[in-house]
Design a protein around this motif. Sequence first.
Motif, short mmCIF file in Angstrom:
data_model
loop_
_atom_site.label_atom_id
_atom_site.label_comp_id
_atom_site.label_asym_id
_atom_site.label_seq_id
_atom_site.Cartn_x
_atom_site.Cartn_y
_atom_site.Cartn_z
N LEU A 5 0.77 -1.07 -0.01
CA LEU A 5 0.01 -0.14 0.11
C LEU A 5 0.92 1.00 0.16
N ARG A 6 0.84 2.01 -1.14
CA ARG A 6 1.73 3.29 -1.18
C ARG A 6 1.13 4.47 -0.63
N VAL A 7 1.65 5.06 0.17
CA VAL A 7 1.29 6.26 1.00
C VAL A 7 2.15 7.49 0.71
N ALA A 8 1.20 8.64 0.51
CA ALA A 8 2.00 9.89 0.23
C ALA A 8 1.65 10.59 1.61
N LEU A 9 2.63 11.49 2.31
CA LEU A 9 2.38 11.82 3.63
C LEU A 9 2.47 13.59 3.58
N ALA A 10 1.35 14.15 3.83
CA ALA A 10 1.45 15.69 3.65
C ALA A 10 1.47 16.22 5.05
N GLY A 11 2.69 16.93 5.40
CA GLY A 11 2.82 17.38 6.95
C GLY A 11 3.73 16.38 7.56
N LEU A 12 5.09 16.95 8.17
CA LEU A 12 5.85 16.27 8.73
C LEU A 12 6.21 17.01 9.91
N GLY A 13 5.28 17.22 10.80
CA GLY A 13 5.23 17.73 12.17
C GLY A 13 5.41 16.69 13.02
N ARG A 48 11.77 21.71 3.59
CA ARG A 48 12.51 20.75 2.93
C ARG A 48 13.89 20.69 4.00
N THR A 49 14.42 21.61 4.38
CA THR A 49 15.72 21.74 5.15
C THR A 49 15.55 21.05 6.43
N LYS A 50 14.55 21.03 7.08
CA LYS A 50 14.44 21.17 8.51
C LYS A 50 14.89 19.77 8.91
N ASP A 51 15.65 19.66 10.06
CA ASP A 51 16.02 18.13 10.58
C ASP A 51 15.04 17.87 11.57
N ARG A 52 14.36 16.70 10.95
CA ARG A 52 13.25 16.08 11.86
C ARG A 52 13.59 14.71 12.48
N GLY A 53 14.88 14.38 12.39
CA GLY A 53 15.30 13.24 13.31
C GLY A 53 15.11 11.98 12.49
N ILE A 54 14.58 12.03 11.22
CA ILE A 54 14.30 10.89 10.39
C ILE A 54 15.04 11.05 8.86
N ASP A 55 15.33 9.85 8.30
CA ASP A 55 15.73 9.85 7.08
C ASP A 55 14.73 10.19 6.05
N TRP A 61 10.18 13.85 -2.71
CA TRP A 61 9.74 15.14 -2.14
C TRP A 61 8.91 15.85 -2.97
N ILE A 62 7.84 16.30 -2.70
CA ILE A 62 6.91 17.02 -3.40
C ILE A 62 6.50 18.49 -2.80
N ASP A 63 6.99 19.63 -3.48
CA ASP A 63 6.86 20.79 -3.01
C ASP A 63 5.40 21.32 -2.87
N ASP A 64 4.74 21.12 -3.97
CA ASP A 64 3.22 21.36 -3.99
C ASP A 64 2.62 20.29 -3.19
N THR A 65 2.32 20.67 -2.19
CA THR A 65 1.36 19.58 -1.30
C THR A 65 0.06 19.08 -2.15
N SER A 66 -0.81 19.93 -2.77
CA SER A 66 -1.81 19.45 -3.46
C SER A 66 -1.42 18.45 -4.50
#
Length: 429
Positions: A5-13, A48-55, A61-66
């Motif tokens: 099941l292929r998932v696209a994730l919008a929001g990496l908070g 895109r540059t924020k370090d979120r502690g995950i690879d 990476w999709i810049d346009d969320t929509s």
Amino acid sequence: MADALRVALAGLGTVGGGVVKLLDANRELITRRAGRPIEVVAVSARDRTKDRGIDLSRFQWIDDTSALAQQADVDVVVELIGGSDGPALTLARATLAKGRHIVTANKAMLAHHGLELAQAAEAAGAALKFEAAVAGGIPVIKGLREGAAANEIGRVYGILNGTCNFILSKMEAEGRDFAEVLAEAQALGFAEADPTFDIDGIDAAHKLSILASLAFGTQPAFEHVAATGIRHVLGADIAEAAALGYRVRLVGLAEAGKAGLFQRVHPHLVPIDHPLAHVTGSTNAVVAEGNFVGRLLLQGAGAGEGPTASAVVADLIDIARGEYGPPFAMPAASLVAAEVADAGERRGRAYLRFLVEDRVGVLAEIAAAMRDAGVSIESLIQRGATADGHVLVAIVTHEGPERSVAQALERLRGSPSVAGSPLWMHILG
């Protein structure tokens, strides 16, 4: 084994990062339970540059969320952006228009646009899943939609906002006032820099409107939820409640009956022997009362990276299995636009607190207003002067119509004897 099941994730908070961590940590177990792998293939966030502690290098990476909704290699979009409108709603609409499944933790969007999105999901034959939108890791959506599906629910209510419950619990345990504890909650990360949605009951009202739809088969109606928060609760109110055998909790409550649908978020005095009185800290709890199953209590962590991510991934597992149905437990066409019940006709007991001038005749003025409005007083307590020189007067009423209490308070509006607005808290029955 079936394809992933292929998932696209919008929001990496906090929650988005938690979803990636959970899928990594429990990959083998999740694959076995889902019957197929669940793989994140694309992500989108503001920075895109924020370090979120995950690879994140392994994901597209999709810049346009929509644009996530248009990716050819995506089966499910997970929306973790937030907000009732804007990019989140645009993405949800676009995802369902493409016939793809969507998982969201966005209670505001569902409270305002849930009916529209449910209709779109059903028309597309796609899943709209939102376990994480209410009470974090507690499976309350699944509990109402599936576990209690055979029951007529009499009412659903509970503690739906962890920030408010943390503040009230802290005030109770340490005898401190609201403003001081709120500042501490913000410093600890339990409250936002702008806490309005939490402390004024709006967040809980969003969640309550979703629970009411699931429980009663009604269209989500956030605009009909009467919401009052906790910003005017004093430490003295909590002390008075304790002396009377209660604890103060912000409770969201919904009931459906012949008079219509009643929905309200309001601080309540909860009897000490009720389960909600023992829900402390940032914990959430939901009670549903079914005509055959009786009282159900679901309690647990209502927010945070792990619990909320757990609810998101649980929805993904359901989709991977092909287990999903109408988003609000019955087809959208069957959801009724319920009449709004008149709160004035509801009967109950109330706690009323006044800050008054320390002079002769004030108690007589308050008692006369109660008498003239038909409010029967069970007990009246007067305490010594507060720091600003006012005297605290607390009244507990006998059971009666709420309209009478409202009329009594209206009679006292503008009285030179009463400082500010009285506090009205319902007593949970």
